[in-house]
Write a protein that holds these residues in place. Structure first.
Motif, PDB file in Angstrom:
ATOM      1  N   LEU A 185      -0.379  11.759   0.143  1.00 21.37           N
ATOM      2  CA  LEU A 185       0.057  12.038   1.507  1.00 21.37           C
ATOM      3  C   LEU A 185      -0.123  10.839   2.420  1.00 21.37           C
ATOM      4  CD1 LEU A 185      -1.372  15.643   1.993  1.00 21.37           C
ATOM      5  CD2 LEU A 185       0.995  14.992   1.505  1.00 21.37           C
ATOM      6  N   ALA A 186      -0.820   9.793   1.935  1.00 22.52           N
ATOM      7  CA  ALA A 186      -1.004   8.587   2.743  1.00 22.52           C
ATOM      8  C   ALA A 186       0.262   7.757   2.843  1.00 22.52           C
ATOM      9  CB  ALA A 186      -2.133   7.735   2.151  1.00 22.52           C
ATOM     10  N   ALA A 187       1.275   8.096   2.078  1.00 16.09           N
ATOM     11  CA  ALA A 187       2.537   7.360   2.129  1.00 16.09           C
ATOM     12  C   ALA A 187       3.220   7.576   3.473  1.00 16.09           C
ATOM     13  CB  ALA A 187       3.453   7.794   0.991  1.00 16.09           C
TER      14      ALA A 187
ATOM     15  N   LEU B 150       0.825  -1.209   0.000  1.00 18.94           N
ATOM     16  CA  LEU B 150       0.000   0.000   0.000  1.00 18.94           C
ATOM     17  C   LEU B 150       0.857   1.256   0.000  1.00 18.94           C
ATOM     18  CD1 LEU B 150      -2.819  -0.982   2.536  1.00 18.94           C
ATOM     19  CD2 LEU B 150      -2.862  -1.114   0.041  1.00 18.94           C
ATOM     20  N   ASN B 151       1.954   1.223   0.737  1.00 18.14           N
ATOM     21  CA  ASN B 151       2.838   2.393   0.778  1.00 18.14           C
ATOM     22  C   ASN B 151       3.498   2.626  -0.583  1.00 18.14           C
ATOM     23  OD1 ASN B 151       3.828   4.396   2.733  1.00 18.14           O
ATOM     24  ND2 ASN B 151       5.840   3.592   2.175  1.00 18.14           N
ATOM     25  N   THR B 152       3.840   1.551  -1.277  1.00 18.32           N
ATOM     26  CA  THR B 152       4.405   1.687  -2.621  1.00 18.32           C
ATOM     27  C   THR B 152       3.388   2.304  -3.575  1.00 18.32           C
ATOM     28  OG1 THR B 152       5.794  -0.258  -2.222  1.00 18.32           O
ATOM     29  CG2 THR B 152       5.503   0.440  -4.508  1.00 18.32           C
ATOM     30  N   ILE B 153       2.141   1.877  -3.459  1.00 20.41           N
ATOM     31  CA  ILE B 153       1.083   2.454  -4.299  1.00 20.41           C
ATOM     32  C   ILE B 153       0.898   3.933  -3.983  1.00 20.41           C
ATOM     33  CG2 ILE B 153      -1.389   2.360  -4.824  1.00 20.41           C
ATOM     34  CD1 ILE B 153      -1.267  -0.648  -4.293  1.00 20.41           C
ATOM     35  N   ALA B 154       0.923   4.277  -2.688  1.00 19.78           N
ATOM     36  CA  ALA B 154       0.752   5.675  -2.299  1.00 19.78           C
ATOM     37  C   ALA B 154       1.896   6.539  -2.827  1.00 19.78           C
ATOM     38  CB  ALA B 154       0.670   5.788  -0.775  1.00 19.78           C
TER      39      ALA B 154
ATOM     40  N   LYS C 289     -22.171   1.495   0.048  1.00 20.64           N
ATOM     41  CA  LYS C 289     -22.119   2.569   1.027  1.00 20.64           C
ATOM     42  C   LYS C 289     -21.019   3.591   0.768  1.00 20.64           C
ATOM     43  CE  LYS C 289     -25.449   0.802   3.488  1.00 20.64           C
ATOM     44  NZ  LYS C 289     -26.763   1.462   3.602  1.00 20.64           N
ATOM     45  N   THR C 290     -20.112   3.291  -0.123  1.00 19.48           N
ATOM     46  CA  THR C 290     -19.046   4.240  -0.427  1.00 19.48           C
ATOM     47  C   THR C 290     -19.109   4.632  -1.900  1.00 19.48           C
ATOM     48  OG1 THR C 290     -17.395   2.564  -1.048  1.00 19.48           O
ATOM     49  CG2 THR C 290     -17.593   3.092   1.284  1.00 19.48           C
ATOM     50  N   LYS C 291     -18.385   5.667  -2.215  1.00 16.38           N
ATOM     51  CA  LYS C 291     -18.292   6.127  -3.603  1.00 16.38           C
ATOM     52  C   LYS C 291     -16.842   6.065  -4.080  1.00 16.38           C
ATOM     53  CE  LYS C 291     -22.268   9.227  -3.126  1.00 16.38           C
ATOM     54  NZ  LYS C 291     -22.761  10.628  -3.240  1.00 16.38           N
ATOM     55  N   MET C 292     -16.123   5.074  -3.582  1.00 14.61           N
ATOM     56  CA  MET C 292     -14.722   4.935  -3.957  1.00 14.61           C
ATOM     57  C   MET C 292     -14.596   4.358  -5.366  1.00 14.61           C
ATOM     58  SD  MET C 292     -12.984   3.481  -0.464  1.00 14.61           S
ATOM     59  CE  MET C 292     -13.093   4.383   1.072  1.00 14.61           C
ATOM     60  N   THR C 293     -13.640   4.878  -6.096  1.00 14.52           N
ATOM     61  CA  THR C 293     -13.353   4.398  -7.439  1.00 14.52           C
ATOM     62  C   THR C 293     -11.840   4.394  -7.647  1.00 14.52           C
ATOM     63  OG1 THR C 293     -13.557   6.643  -8.331  1.00 14.52           O
ATOM     64  CG2 THR C 293     -15.534   5.240  -8.413  1.00 14.52           C
ATOM     65  N   GLY C 294     -11.411   3.680  -8.648  1.00 14.98           N
ATOM     66  CA  GLY C 294     -10.007   3.693  -8.998  1.00 14.98           C
ATOM     67  C   GLY C 294      -9.188   2.698  -8.214  1.00 14.98           C
ATOM     68  N   PHE C 295      -8.009   2.422  -8.726  1.00 14.13           N
ATOM     69  CA  PHE C 295      -7.123   1.421  -8.131  1.00 14.13           C
ATOM     70  C   PHE C 295      -6.599   1.859  -6.777  1.00 14.13           C
ATOM     71  CE2 PHE C 295      -2.783  -0.269  -7.607  1.00 14.13           C
ATOM     72  CZ  PHE C 295      -3.084  -1.612  -7.545  1.00 14.13           C
ATOM     73  N   PHE C 296      -6.301   3.146  -6.617  1.00 21.35           N
ATOM     74  CA  PHE C 296      -5.708   3.634  -5.369  1.00 21.35           C
ATOM     75  C   PHE C 296      -6.671   3.459  -4.201  1.00 21.35           C
ATOM     76  CE2 PHE C 296      -5.048   7.101  -2.332  1.00 21.35           C
ATOM     77  CZ  PHE C 296      -3.729   6.856  -1.970  1.00 21.35           C
ATOM     78  N   GLN C 297      -7.891   3.945  -4.336  1.00 30.30           N
ATOM     79  CA  GLN C 297      -8.849   3.844  -3.233  1.00 30.30           C
ATOM     80  C   GLN C 297      -9.250   2.393  -2.970  1.00 30.30           C
ATOM     81  OE1 GLN C 297     -11.987   6.532  -4.517  1.00 30.30           O
ATOM     82  NE2 GLN C 297     -11.193   8.161  -3.206  1.00 30.30           N
ATOM     83  N   THR C 298      -9.421   1.618  -4.016  1.00 33.74           N
ATOM     84  CA  THR C 298      -9.812   0.222  -3.835  1.00 33.74           C
ATOM     85  C   THR C 298      -8.734  -0.577  -3.114  1.00 33.74           C
ATOM     86  OG1 THR C 298     -11.127   0.332  -5.869  1.00 33.74           O
ATOM     87  CG2 THR C 298     -10.575  -1.855  -5.032  1.00 33.74           C
ATOM     88  N   SER C 299      -7.486  -0.384  -3.509  1.00 36.46           N
ATOM     89  CA  SER C 299      -6.397  -1.128  -2.879  1.00 36.46           C
ATOM     90  C   SER C 299      -6.253  -0.763  -1.406  1.00 36.46           C
ATOM     91  CB  SER C 299      -5.083  -0.865  -3.626  1.00 36.46           C
ATOM     92  OG  SER C 299      -4.756   0.517  -3.600  1.00 36.46           O
ATOM     93  N   PHE C 300      -6.396   0.516  -1.068  1.00 35.33           N
ATOM     94  CA  PHE C 300      -6.282   0.914   0.333  1.00 35.33           C
ATOM     95  C   PHE C 300      -7.449   0.378   1.152  1.00 35.33           C
ATOM     96  CE2 PHE C 300      -2.680   3.434  -0.438  1.00 35.33           C
ATOM     97  CZ  PHE C 300      -2.185   3.876   0.775  1.00 35.33           C
TER      98      PHE C 300
END
Length: 389
Positions: A187-189, A177-181, A340-351
């Motif tokens: 800033l989540a890194a 996850l840190n590598t993706i960030a 219940k969420t509106k998350m999209t994309g690889f970054f939000q899904t992976s986290f």
């Protein structure tokens, strides 16, 4: 003076601040960000009451099973003779392990209630890492003594597994996850210095404590305490209906514990992913206690069914019955993510699923350990009341 917005233009931003005196104490100023109406909703109280009624039902069911199988123990406890006092004290001493585990869990939650962990980012995670490192001695002692009592020969391998299983998997997921960030410039890194600090904390505190606990457990608490003589040739297990097979019992075992924490999982997920600040740690303490009791009772009942169908391989089944609660939590997380969420994309899904996997792993280990301790105590009590040929 207005400035035309165009590439290369120099823009100056200003702001003004007006300080207004207040009578609110500094320690209570953060409460304006707390959503009392959301967390103290009537459904929250109703869920606690519903789970409490489930506890009463399950404890009653376990009490009936115990009354049917442990009558000799009750009679011996009610009128102990002088010759049985030593055996009675030994039996009671053997039951202290699961009580110490439960006390440790309750202590950590009470510590969370006493502190204002919601006021600063990362405080809860830091407290968890430190508490885990300092209590590694307990895990090493329990693992070493348990492995030695069952005549294990590869104690170093067992110690390494105890010390590295949970933190190793969590660290691997966090590293991905840190590598993706970092790749997304987020800033989540986590800074590299923090990663090194966690590694040093494990290497110089957690691992040595686990090693010391394993050595002490192997040398001081390695005497087998089996109530019966164990046969070298295992008895054949009769073929039974599919719903009495271990995999079916394991899948069914996690339903009731998950039902007892279902509503609380919604509030916890909302605080994690929907910008709610979780502060009702009193509710969490009650839910943790209910989860422990329900998990232990369900595992005892499931183990009782296994023994009734002459299945003596109950050890991993009892662990899986309790650990399967995390499977249903993960399935609920998928439902929450989709609806219940509106998350999209690889970054939000992976986290989202990365953090969920770490939480489910910890829940599986805790519930599995509590369930196995309850089943083990129950089985030992049963076989103390039968003749072992």
């Amino acid at each position: 003076e207005p400035v035309k917005v165009e590439p290369g233009a120099l823009l100056t931003f200003t702001y003004s601040v007006t300080w207004v005196p207040t009578t609110t104490p500094f320690a209570r100023r953060f409460e304006r960000y707390l959503d009392f109406s959301f967390f103290e909703h009537k459904i929250h109280w109703f869920s606690i009451f519903n789970s409490f009624m489930m506890v009463l039902f399950l404890t009653g069911l376990v009490a009936i099973i115990l009354m049917r199988t442990l009558r000799k123990d009750y009679a011996r406890y009610a009128q102990p003779s002088d010759g049985d006092l030593e055996a009675l004290e030994r039996d009671l001493a053997e039951e202290s392990g699961w009580k110490m585990l439960a006390l440790l869990i309750v202590f950590v939650v009470v510590l969370t209630i006493a502190g204002s962990f919601f006021e600063e980012r990362g405080t809860i995670l830091t407290a968890f890492i430190i508490c885990y490192a300092l209590t590694s001695f307990i895990s090493g002692h329990v693992s070493g003594s348990f492995y030695a009592r069952h005549e294990g020969r590869h104690w170093i391998r067992a110690m390494l597994l105890t010390a590295a299983l949970f933190p190793g998997i969590c660290f691997a997921i966090a590293l991905v996850l840190n590598t993706i960030a970092i790749a997304y410039h987020s800033l989540a890194a986590v800074p590299f210095g923090y990663i090194v600090a966690v590694i040093l904390l494990w290497a110089f505190i957690s691992f040595p404590l686990c090693l010391i606990g394993t050595i002490l457990g192997r040398n001081w608490n390695a005497t087998p305490n089996f109530p019966c003589r164990v046969k070298r040739i295992p008895s054949p297990i009769p073929d039974r209906a599919w719903y009495l097979k271990p995999w079916a019992i394991m899948l069914a075992g996690g339903l009731l514990p998950f039902g007892s924490i279902f509503i609380e999982m919604y509030f916890i997920f909302s605080s994690f992913w929907n910008y709610k600040v979780y502060f009702v740690y009193g509710f969490m303490l009650l839910v943790v206690l209910i989860l422990l009791v329900v998990t232990m009772c369900v595992t005892i009942v499931g183990t009782y069914f296994l023994l009734n169908v002459e299945n003596h391989k109950w050890h991993w089944t009892s662990f899986g019955m309790a650990a399967s609660t995390s499977l249903y939590v993960f399935l609920y997380s998928v439902h929450y993510f989709v609806f219940k969420t509106k998350m999209t994309g690889f970054f939000q899904t992976s986290f989202y699923f990365g953090y969920t996997l770490m939480a489910c792993q910890g829940l599986a280990l805790v519930c599995g350990a509590v369930g196995y301790i309850g089943a083990s105590t129950f089985v030992h009590r049963i076989y103390r009341n039968v003749k072992c040929d």
